[in-house]
Design a protein around this motif. Structure first.
Motif, PDB file in Angstrom:
ATOM      1  N   GLN A 143      -1.455   6.131 -11.467  1.00  0.00           N
ATOM      2  CA  GLN A 143      -1.109   5.246 -10.359  1.00  0.00           C
ATOM      3  C   GLN A 143      -2.196   4.176 -10.284  1.00  0.00           C
ATOM      4  OE1 GLN A 143       1.811   5.475  -8.756  1.00  0.00           O
ATOM      5  NE2 GLN A 143       2.297   7.278  -9.991  1.00  0.00           N
ATOM      6  N   GLN A 145      -4.071   0.549  -9.473  1.00  0.00           N
ATOM      7  CA  GLN A 145      -4.160  -0.426  -8.398  1.00  0.00           C
ATOM      8  C   GLN A 145      -5.192  -1.490  -8.748  1.00  0.00           C
ATOM      9  OE1 GLN A 145      -4.852   2.333  -5.005  1.00  0.00           O
ATOM     10  NE2 GLN A 145      -2.943   1.504  -4.190  1.00  0.00           N
ATOM     11  N   ASP A 147      -6.093  -6.155  -8.276  1.00  0.00           N
ATOM     12  CA  ASP A 147      -5.568  -7.520  -8.235  1.00  0.00           C
ATOM     13  C   ASP A 147      -4.873  -7.860  -9.556  1.00  0.00           C
ATOM     14  OD1 ASP A 147      -6.736  -8.475  -5.602  1.00  0.00           O
ATOM     15  OD2 ASP A 147      -8.544  -7.817  -6.641  1.00  0.00           O
ATOM     16  N   ASP A 163       6.575  -0.982  -6.838  1.00  0.00           N
ATOM     17  CA  ASP A 163       7.312  -0.848  -5.585  1.00  0.00           C
ATOM     18  C   ASP A 163       8.388  -1.922  -5.471  1.00  0.00           C
ATOM     19  OD1 ASP A 163       5.788   1.284  -4.897  1.00  0.00           O
ATOM     20  OD2 ASP A 163       4.473   0.200  -3.505  1.00  0.00           O
ATOM     21  N   GLY A 183       1.576  -2.631  -3.979  1.00  0.00           N
ATOM     22  CA  GLY A 183       1.278  -1.203  -4.016  1.00  0.00           C
ATOM     23  C   GLY A 183       0.793  -0.778  -5.381  1.00  0.00           C
ATOM     24  N   ALA A 184       0.740   0.537  -5.578  1.00  0.00           N
ATOM     25  CA  ALA A 184       0.293   1.076  -6.853  1.00  0.00           C
ATOM     26  C   ALA A 184       1.328   0.819  -7.948  1.00  0.00           C
ATOM     27  CB  ALA A 184       0.026   2.575  -6.721  1.00  0.00           C
ATOM     28  N   GLU A 199      -7.599  -1.872 -14.920  1.00  0.00           N
ATOM     29  CA  GLU A 199      -7.437  -2.300 -13.535  1.00  0.00           C
ATOM     30  C   GLU A 199      -8.635  -3.177 -13.143  1.00  0.00           C
ATOM     31  OE1 GLU A 199      -6.543   1.368 -11.127  1.00  0.00           O
ATOM     32  OE2 GLU A 199      -6.449   2.223 -13.148  1.00  0.00           O
ATOM     33  N   ARG A 201     -10.368  -5.388  -9.934  1.00  0.00           N
ATOM     34  CA  ARG A 201     -10.409  -5.690  -8.494  1.00  0.00           C
ATOM     35  C   ARG A 201     -11.468  -6.757  -8.248  1.00  0.00           C
ATOM     36  NH1 ARG A 201      -9.870  -0.379  -9.297  1.00  0.00           N
ATOM     37  NH2 ARG A 201     -12.112  -0.018  -9.278  1.00  0.00           N
TER      38      ARG A 201
END
Length: 203
Positions: A143, A145, A147, A163, A183-184, A199, A201
């Motif tokens: 899962q 997450q 930017d 999502d 979302g994830a 990922e 951020r």
């Protein structure tokens, strides 16, 4: 605005190593506007995901001000000695190893040539994670997450879910670059598939 961009091998870019020891394949990069240049005239970047082939022992190039995460995706594995510390062993499809880009790193493959994936992050502007997924043993799911989420398939086909959207398939050798997802992002490697997820951020 959320976006999903598919990247094929035709979108990859071959980039010489700074130290002249080899060539890396750049899968995707986001440059920092008006942030100056790196040694050799390179444009400074916020993040970069690349795959490199290593045929023998040698030093890594220096990337001052960056954090690096690295993992082996083909071959037996490698030992990394960072700033003279005892070597750390990285095995194929094992957890990513993190180290400062400006550190003096000596790499030694443990059983012949290898291929590794690198996630580089501008330390002042971004943080992130690099996760390898293998379908061995019935499959794996991440899962993710951030930017920015980059998913790359090494073998087989990965299944990506977001999502409110339809599932997307990423075949071997291809990537999916996702930005601004609320979302994830579900990244699944079914039996027989392998890949990785980067990922990013922003700080």
């Amino acid at each position: 605005m959320p976006s999903a961009i598919r990247l094929s091998p035709a979108d990859h870019r071959r980039v010489p190593w700074r130290n002249g020891g080899g060539v890396t394949t750049e899968l995707a990069v986001e440059h920092l506007p008006d942030a100056g240049s790196l040694p050799g005239g390179e444009t400074r970047f916020l993040w970069r995901v690349s795959i490199a082939d290593i045929s023998g022992a040698g030093p890594f190039s220096s990337f001052s001000g960056y954090d690096r995460l690295i993992a082996v995706v083909e071959g037996d594995g490698m030992r990394l000695s960072v700033d003279g510390a005892p070597p750390v062993e990285c095995r194929r499809m094992g957890p990513a190893f993190a180290f400062p880009g400006e550190a003096a790193v000596w790499c030694e493959p443990t059983g012949g040539p290898i291929r590794d994936v690198n996630l580089m992050l501008d330390r002042a502007s971004a943080a992130g994670a690099l996760t390898l997924l293998t379908g061995a043993g019935g499959g794996a799911v991440r899962q993710a997450q951030g930017d920015v989420v980059l998913v790359h398939a090494l073998a087989g086909t990965l299944a990506i879910g977001v999502d409110g959207g339809e599932a997307m398939a990423v075949p071997a050798g291809h990537s999916l670059l996702l930005r601004g997802m609320a979302g994830a992002v579900s990244v699944e490697a079914p039996a027989g598939a392998e890949g990785f997820c980067a990922e990013v951020r922003r700080r």
